[in-house]
Motif scaffolding. Sequence first.
Motif, short mmCIF file in Angstrom:
data_model
loop_
_atom_site.label_atom_id
_atom_site.label_comp_id
_atom_site.label_asym_id
_atom_site.label_seq_id
_atom_site.Cartn_x
_atom_site.Cartn_y
_atom_site.Cartn_z
N LEU A 122 -74.70 -66.24 3.46
CA LEU A 122 -75.41 -66.20 4.74
C LEU A 122 -76.88 -65.91 4.46
O LEU A 122 -77.35 -64.78 4.58
N ASP A 123 -77.60 -66.97 4.12
CA ASP A 123 -79.00 -66.82 3.76
C ASP A 123 -79.85 -66.67 5.02
O ASP A 123 -79.62 -67.36 6.02
N GLY A 124 -80.79 -65.74 4.98
CA GLY A 124 -81.68 -65.53 6.12
C GLY A 124 -81.08 -64.62 7.18
O GLY A 124 -81.53 -64.59 8.32
N VAL B 86 -94.70 -71.49 4.32
CA VAL B 86 -94.82 -70.37 3.38
C VAL B 86 -95.13 -69.10 4.15
O VAL B 86 -95.70 -69.16 5.25
N ASN B 87 -94.77 -67.95 3.58
CA ASN B 87 -95.13 -66.67 4.18
C ASN B 87 -96.54 -66.31 3.72
O ASN B 87 -96.74 -65.69 2.66
N GLU B 88 -97.52 -66.77 4.48
CA GLU B 88 -98.93 -66.62 4.07
C GLU B 88 -99.39 -65.16 4.06
O GLU B 88 -100.44 -64.85 3.51
N ARG C 41 -95.40 -74.51 9.55
CA ARG C 41 -94.21 -73.97 10.22
C ARG C 41 -93.53 -73.02 9.23
O ARG C 41 -93.42 -73.34 8.05
N TYR C 42 -93.08 -71.88 9.69
CA TYR C 42 -92.35 -70.96 8.80
C TYR C 42 -91.35 -70.16 9.64
O TYR C 42 -91.74 -69.46 10.56
N VAL C 43 -90.06 -70.30 9.31
CA VAL C 43 -89.00 -69.60 10.04
C VAL C 43 -88.64 -68.30 9.33
O VAL C 43 -88.27 -67.32 9.94
N SER D 40 -86.26 -68.37 7.07
CA SER D 40 -84.85 -68.61 6.72
C SER D 40 -84.85 -69.91 5.92
O SER D 40 -85.14 -70.98 6.46
N MET D 41 -84.53 -69.81 4.62
CA MET D 41 -84.76 -70.95 3.71
C MET D 41 -84.08 -72.22 4.20
O MET D 41 -84.65 -73.31 4.14
N VAL D 42 -82.82 -72.10 4.68
CA VAL D 42 -82.09 -73.31 5.08
C VAL D 42 -82.81 -74.00 6.23
O VAL D 42 -83.00 -75.23 6.22
N LEU E 271 -92.70 -73.42 0.04
CA LEU E 271 -93.00 -72.71 -1.20
C LEU E 271 -92.81 -71.21 -1.05
O LEU E 271 -92.98 -70.66 0.05
N TYR E 272 -92.36 -70.59 -2.12
CA TYR E 272 -92.31 -69.14 -2.22
C TYR E 272 -92.84 -68.77 -3.60
O TYR E 272 -92.07 -68.71 -4.57
N PRO E 273 -94.16 -68.58 -3.73
CA PRO E 273 -94.76 -68.33 -5.05
C PRO E 273 -94.38 -66.95 -5.58
O PRO E 273 -93.95 -66.07 -4.83
P1 P6P Z 1 -89.86 -63.42 3.47
C1 P6P Z 1 -84.20 -64.72 3.47
O1 P6P Z 1 -84.16 -63.33 3.18
C2 P6P Z 1 -84.75 -65.41 2.24
O2 P6P Z 1 -83.93 -65.16 1.14
C3 P6P Z 1 -84.88 -66.90 2.50
O3 P6P Z 1 -83.93 -67.37 3.40
C4 P6P Z 1 -86.28 -67.03 3.06
O4 P6P Z 1 -86.88 -68.27 2.72
C5 P6P Z 1 -87.04 -65.87 2.41
O5 P6P Z 1 -86.07 -64.92 1.99
C6 P6P Z 1 -87.97 -65.22 3.40
O6 P6P Z 1 -88.68 -64.20 2.71
O7 P6P Z 1 -90.45 -62.53 2.39
O8 P6P Z 1 -90.86 -64.46 3.97
O9 P6P Z 1 -89.22 -62.67 4.61
#
Ligand code: P6P
Length: 316
Positions: free
Chosen positions: A108-110, A201-203, A229-231, A233-235, A249-251
């Motif tokens: 359950l990602d995110g 991306v989480n800027e 756009r950034y939710v 939640s990776m999916v 991206l997640y650097p």
């Molecule tokens: P941040 C959710 O916890 C997760 O593993 C991914 O689903 C998501 O892309 C990322 O972390 C979000 O991380 O640091 O932006 O909250």
Amino acid sequence: MPVTLNRIAKEGANGPAMMPIIQGVGRAGIEISALLRGAVFRGALGVAGSENVQGEQQQKIDILSDEIFLDEMRSTGHVCAVGSEEQEELLMIDEYSHSDWVVLVDPLDGSSNLDIDGPVGTIFSVVKRKTASSEMPHVSDTLQSGREVVAAGYVLFGPSLMLVCSVGEGVHGYTFNPNSARFELSHPDMSIPATGGYYSVNESNADKWLDGMGSKLEALKESSGLGMRYVGSMVADMHRTLLKGGIFLYPADEKNSTGKLRLLYEAIPMGYLIENAGGKASCSADLAILDVEPEGLHQRVPVYLGSTSAVEKLLG
Ligand code: P6P
């Protein structure tokens, strides 16, 4: 007659073996979706008071989803072990320890988005064990590069319930049809747009990014004019990138010097889908996600996934 997950059996050399496993993922998705709907009334939201191997607060529903997924993998009769984000060690399925297939999963990602009723997902990939079927599976069976992946995909728990997957013969999206109570093909042959879309991306981490990624992203924004756009939640973020184009991206940053997202059950499955949809999936300018040789079940990597032009423009 609608096309169902049964079609996977006709998809190339791996289809027949992968169909029952992906059908198991679909069953788990239906059960987890039911769990999510109305979870608040059963007190299933909120933290479980325990931490996962990442030291992150586990949501009650993380643990329930992990149990459901493992049970459905067991019920396929073809899976010998499961490597899960929620479990420190590899989970053996003793009754089927002789089976060929090992599944990696983020059940359950995110899930931290559940409190705000945001989209969440299940991410999975399947590899063939390296150990002999007469032996017990071993964590080394999971430490295979993305080039060894036989199938991968995700379940998206959004306004509709979707299962997007590939066995190496294109990427196909199935949507759960409540009238027939099964997944039906809704997005055949998904191909990532070469241009357009969004950067995702989480800027807020930009001032901590390593490898000069801050200035690289500014250059991409200037030259491409991409929207953002950034939710979180990776999916959900990857599903939009696959449909609309652009880059997710997640650097690596000062806090997560090797990146935040996990190689085996987030980066590799998504990288497998993106490459099969005609895009690019990188850890750096000269290393594809699918070429990384894994060293640990819960290893983290930086990720840059999306339209080839956007990824190459960003990374140079
Ligand atoms: P941040 C959710 O916890 C997760 O593993 C991914 O689903 C998501 O892309 C990322 O972390 C979000 O991380 O640091 O932006 O909250």
